[in-house]
Design a protein around this motif. Structure first.
Motif, PDB file in Angstrom:
ATOM      1  N   UNK A 404     -48.620  -7.368  37.020  1.00 28.94           N
ATOM      2  CA  UNK A 404     -47.542  -6.643  37.705  1.00 28.94           C
ATOM      3  C   UNK A 404     -46.434  -7.595  38.146  1.00 28.94           C
ATOM      4  N   UNK A 405     -46.817  -8.722  38.756  1.00 28.24           N
ATOM      5  CA  UNK A 405     -45.807  -9.667  39.232  1.00 28.24           C
ATOM      6  C   UNK A 405     -45.083 -10.324  38.058  1.00 28.24           C
ATOM      7  N   UNK A 406     -45.786 -10.568  36.951  1.00 33.94           N
ATOM      8  CA  UNK A 406     -45.136 -11.125  35.775  1.00 33.94           C
ATOM      9  C   UNK A 406     -44.069 -10.180  35.244  1.00 33.94           C
ATOM     10  N   UNK A 407     -44.394  -8.872  35.209  1.00 32.14           N
ATOM     11  CA  UNK A 407     -43.404  -7.885  34.777  1.00 32.14           C
ATOM     12  C   UNK A 407     -42.224  -7.845  35.741  1.00 32.14           C
ATOM     13  N   UNK A 408     -42.497  -7.986  37.035  1.00 35.16           N
ATOM     14  CA  UNK A 408     -41.415  -7.955  38.024  1.00 35.16           C
ATOM     15  C   UNK A 408     -40.522  -9.186  37.894  1.00 35.16           C
ATOM     16  N   UNK A 409     -41.110 -10.348  37.682  1.00 36.22           N
ATOM     17  CA  UNK A 409     -40.296 -11.559  37.492  1.00 36.22           C
ATOM     18  C   UNK A 409     -39.460 -11.453  36.219  1.00 36.22           C
ATOM     19  N   UNK A 410     -40.056 -10.909  35.158  1.00 30.61           N
ATOM     20  CA  UNK A 410     -39.291 -10.681  33.938  1.00 30.61           C
ATOM     21  C   UNK A 410     -38.144  -9.717  34.177  1.00 30.61           C
ATOM     22  N   UNK A 411     -38.394  -8.724  35.016  1.00 32.56           N
ATOM     23  CA  UNK A 411     -37.340  -7.758  35.382  1.00 32.56           C
ATOM     24  C   UNK A 411     -36.196  -8.452  36.122  1.00 32.56           C
ATOM     25  N   UNK A 412     -36.517  -9.389  37.021  1.00 32.72           N
ATOM     26  CA  UNK A 412     -35.466 -10.098  37.756  1.00 32.72           C
ATOM     27  C   UNK A 412     -34.596 -10.919  36.798  1.00 32.72           C
ATOM     28  N   UNK A 413     -35.242 -11.537  35.819  1.00 32.58           N
ATOM     29  CA  UNK A 413     -34.471 -12.299  34.829  1.00 32.58           C
ATOM     30  C   UNK A 413     -33.545 -11.369  34.056  1.00 32.58           C
ATOM     31  N   UNK A 414     -34.083 -10.239  33.599  1.00 37.14           N
ATOM     32  CA  UNK A 414     -33.261  -9.269  32.866  1.00 37.14           C
ATOM     33  C   UNK A 414     -32.136  -8.730  33.738  1.00 37.14           C
ATOM     34  N   UNK A 415     -32.427  -8.536  35.029  1.00 34.47           N
ATOM     35  CA  UNK A 415     -31.418  -8.021  35.959  1.00 34.47           C
ATOM     36  C   UNK A 415     -30.258  -8.999  36.087  1.00 34.47           C
ATOM     37  N   UNK A 416     -30.575 -10.302  36.141  1.00 36.53           N
ATOM     38  CA  UNK A 416     -29.518 -11.309  36.248  1.00 36.53           C
ATOM     39  C   UNK A 416     -28.644 -11.306  34.994  1.00 36.53           C
ATOM     40  N   UNK A 417     -29.278 -11.151  33.835  1.00 34.58           N
ATOM     41  CA  UNK A 417     -28.514 -11.103  32.586  1.00 34.58           C
ATOM     42  C   UNK A 417     -27.669  -9.833  32.533  1.00 34.58           C
ATOM     43  N   UNK A 418     -28.259  -8.708  32.929  1.00 29.51           N
ATOM     44  CA  UNK A 418     -27.534  -7.437  32.906  1.00 29.51           C
ATOM     45  C   UNK A 418     -26.317  -7.461  33.810  1.00 29.51           C
ATOM     46  N   UNK A 419     -26.476  -8.055  35.001  1.00 28.88           N
ATOM     47  CA  UNK A 419     -25.371  -8.078  35.965  1.00 28.88           C
ATOM     48  C   UNK A 419     -24.164  -8.816  35.416  1.00 28.88           C
ATOM     49  N   UNK A 420     -24.402  -9.766  34.520  1.00 28.80           N
ATOM     50  CA  UNK A 420     -23.310 -10.575  33.993  1.00 28.80           C
ATOM     51  C   UNK A 420     -22.799 -10.074  32.658  1.00 28.80           C
ATOM     52  N   UNK A 421     -23.703  -9.567  31.796  1.00 24.05           N
ATOM     53  CA  UNK A 421     -23.304  -9.273  30.423  1.00 24.05           C
ATOM     54  C   UNK A 421     -23.433  -7.816  30.011  1.00 24.05           C
ATOM     55  N   UNK A 422     -23.824  -6.926  30.910  1.00 29.23           N
ATOM     56  CA  UNK A 422     -24.089  -5.541  30.514  1.00 29.23           C
ATOM     57  C   UNK A 422     -22.897  -4.906  29.811  1.00 29.23           C
ATOM     58  N   UNK A 423     -21.704  -5.170  30.341  1.00 21.86           N
ATOM     59  CA  UNK A 423     -20.542  -4.533  29.757  1.00 21.86           C
ATOM     60  C   UNK A 423     -20.098  -5.160  28.452  1.00 21.86           C
ATOM     61  N   UNK A 424     -20.642  -6.318  28.070  1.00 25.52           N
ATOM     62  CA  UNK A 424     -20.187  -7.028  26.886  1.00 25.52           C
ATOM     63  C   UNK A 424     -21.181  -7.025  25.737  1.00 25.52           C
ATOM     64  N   UNK A 425     -22.399  -6.595  25.972  1.00 23.36           N
ATOM     65  CA  UNK A 425     -23.409  -6.607  24.912  1.00 23.36           C
ATOM     66  C   UNK A 425     -23.293  -5.333  24.086  1.00 23.36           C
TER      67      UNK A 425
END
Length: 513
Positions: A404-425
């Motif tokens: 569960x925590x591994x999935x949550x940490x992976x989610x935080x990484x994805x969230x950081x990427x999304x916050x910066x690049x969501x509109x450009x991908x």
């Protein structure tokens, strides 16, 4: 010997609403399995005076998931009004708590004969399950026994459980053997390596029975029994284990047969015997309960949930998140580890997080509480015990928490990427709603449509006019764009001029000018 573990969780009261909801769900599941079994039974050879039999394969270790699936099939077979239920057992055993539940399930079955068919090996909990049936049929060279309970220590070495636990297990086996008419001492010897079993003959009546040294020490007429040499399979420092031929000689096995094809003849059953094979549902449940697939379900569910919260409305993000978490809890329901309590706690956590995002500014009590409830519910959904009691349960709990925590940490990484690049991908940017804006080109001679989320064109320091009451969320007009915003907690009337003082992803914070 096979590692076993215990279950510290007790069943819920029948008057508990959550327990009632679980009962309804279980009824639906049993009804579904029953519908799969009935057509096959209807095609059986009827009118011959022979009995109707259902065969259920159990060829895996005993764990909460495999136990829950076996229960589902067994209940469906009982509901089908079968005369005989055959358990085709080939297993190394496993969880003690699940084994005891399965034994009680078989012992409590009414108006049906239960049969254990052992073609190869039934060790540990599987042997205990076999002796709970009315009839045991084995191939001559098949083996059964060795049910000593062990646990893994902190140093990785396996040790026998405490005397208290061994005594309770031995008594359960004795009670089961007494209920099914098998030698008590030999059954107990499967769980106790220290006792010795003899064939004893009463000097006065000539009665013969199997007695252990513990039995003799507790009998007042011990001197009236003449003992033979110890039973070879039940000597000191060994757990009772026999093959089919020897099991018949000692009275632990009812009969030997050469193959499964002989079952119908020996048990007087209609042919062909209805076989409840593993369905696609069972295979899917096993797959969804695997650690890697669980990690993927949680990661994808969390990421798509964040996408949905960033652009409210039932879109691809919301539907995908519902699908992922729905599959997670559905698999846990059928696996016997989750109930409605875990679902309710998870939904409450999501509501708290949504309130933190859209209503309460900052990251405070609601956000932390929602996060704790959601993650806690995901861990609880994989557990059959309230609190771990031994090393195995602690290890199992740690594995689930890491997933569960591994999935949550992976989610935080994805969230950081999304916050910066969501509109450009490319592709991913289409998951958010993008209003179309008219922009003049070449000095205003023509105009083209430009798409993109309005919040991306708003920067800190921009000013606009409140289109609706901000309490604290609402809409503000920035030029041609209408943007969802939140205040710092203040109420702001419509038409009031506001300035952007903070921006984090799609979250725009404003303050009255």
């Amino acid at each position: 010997m096979t590692t076993t573990k215990s279950n510290a969780m007790l069943g819920a009261s029948s008057t508990d609403p959550i327990a009632m909801m679980r009962s309804v769900f279980a009824f639906v599941v049993v009804a579904f399995a029953f519908t799969q079994c009935v057509p096959a039974i209807a095609q059986s050879d009827v009118g011959s005076g022979k009995r109707r039999g259902v065969l259920i394969e159990f060829k895996e270790d005993i764990n909460p998931l495999s136990g829950a699936l076996l229960k589902r099939k067994f209940e469906a077979a009982v509901e089908s009004d079968a005369d005989v239920i055959i358990l085709d057992i080939q297993s190394p055993g496993g969880s003690t708590s699940v084994t005891l539940e399965l034994m009680d399930m078989v012992l409590e079955a009414k108006d049906v004969e239960t049969v254990a068919y052992i073609e190869k090996d039934a060790y540990s909990g599987a042997a205990m399950l076999a002796i709970s049936t009315d009839t045991i049929l084995m191939r001559p060279d098949a083996r059964m026994g060795d049910a000593g309970e062990i646990v893994e220590g902190a140093d990785g070495a396996y040790r026998y459980t405490s005397a208290k636990r061994r005594s309770a297990l031995a008594q359960k086996v004795r009670d089961t053997a007494e209920a099914t008419g098998r030698p008590l001492a030999l059954a107990e010897k499967m769980t106790d390596k220290d006792m010795v079993v003899y064939q004893a003959t009463n000097k006065e009546s000539g009665e013969k029975r199997y007695l252990s040294d513990k039995d003799l020490a507790s009998r007042e007429d011990a001197d009236q029994w003449e003992l033979s040499p110890p039973i070879r399979e039940a000597g000191k420092e060994m757990f009772f284990t026999v093959n089919g031929r020897r099991g018949v000689e000692l009275g632990m096995v009812d009969q030997t047969i050469e193959s499964r094809d002989d079952l119908a003849k020996v048990l007087n059953l209609q042919e062909p015997i209805v076989e409840m094979e593993r369905s696609w549902t069972d295979t899917l449940v096993f797959l969804l309960n695997s650690q890697f697939v669980t990690f993927l379900l949680l990661l994808i569910g969390l990421v798509t949930l964040a996408i949905e919260l960033s652009a409210p409305g039932i879109g691809i993000g919301g539907l995908t998140s519902v699908l992922c978490f729905g599959l997670f809890f559905w698999a846990r329901f059928l696996g016997g580890t989750s109930g409605w309590l875990e679902v309710v706690l998870f939904l409450m956590g999501i509501l708290f997080i949504a309130a933190e995002v859209f209503v309460i500014p900052g990251f405070g009590v609601a956000g932390i509480s929602g996060l704790a409830l959601s993650l806690g519910a995901l861990v609880m959904a994989s557990r059959r015990f309230a609190l771990p009691e031994n090393e195995i349960q602690w290890t199992s709990l740690a594995t689930d928490m890491m997933t569960v925590m591994g999935a949550f940490l992976g989610f935080l990484v994805c969230l950081a990427v999304m916050a910066k690049y969501l509109g450009d991908i490319p592709g991913l940017s289409r998951l958010t709603l993008r209003p179309q804006v008219m922009v003049a080109a070449d000095g205003g001679a023509s105009a083209t449509l430009v798409s993109g989320p309005a919040w991306q064109r708003v920067e800190v320091g921009d000013t606009g006019s409140a289109m609706s009451p901000l309490r604290p969320s609402g809409k503000v007009q920035f030029g041609d764009d209408a943007v969802d915003v939140v205040t710092e907690g203040d109420y702001i009337d419509p038409g009031t001029e506001v300035r952007v003082v903070g921006k984090q992803g799609a979250r725009v914070t404003v303050r009255k000018v």
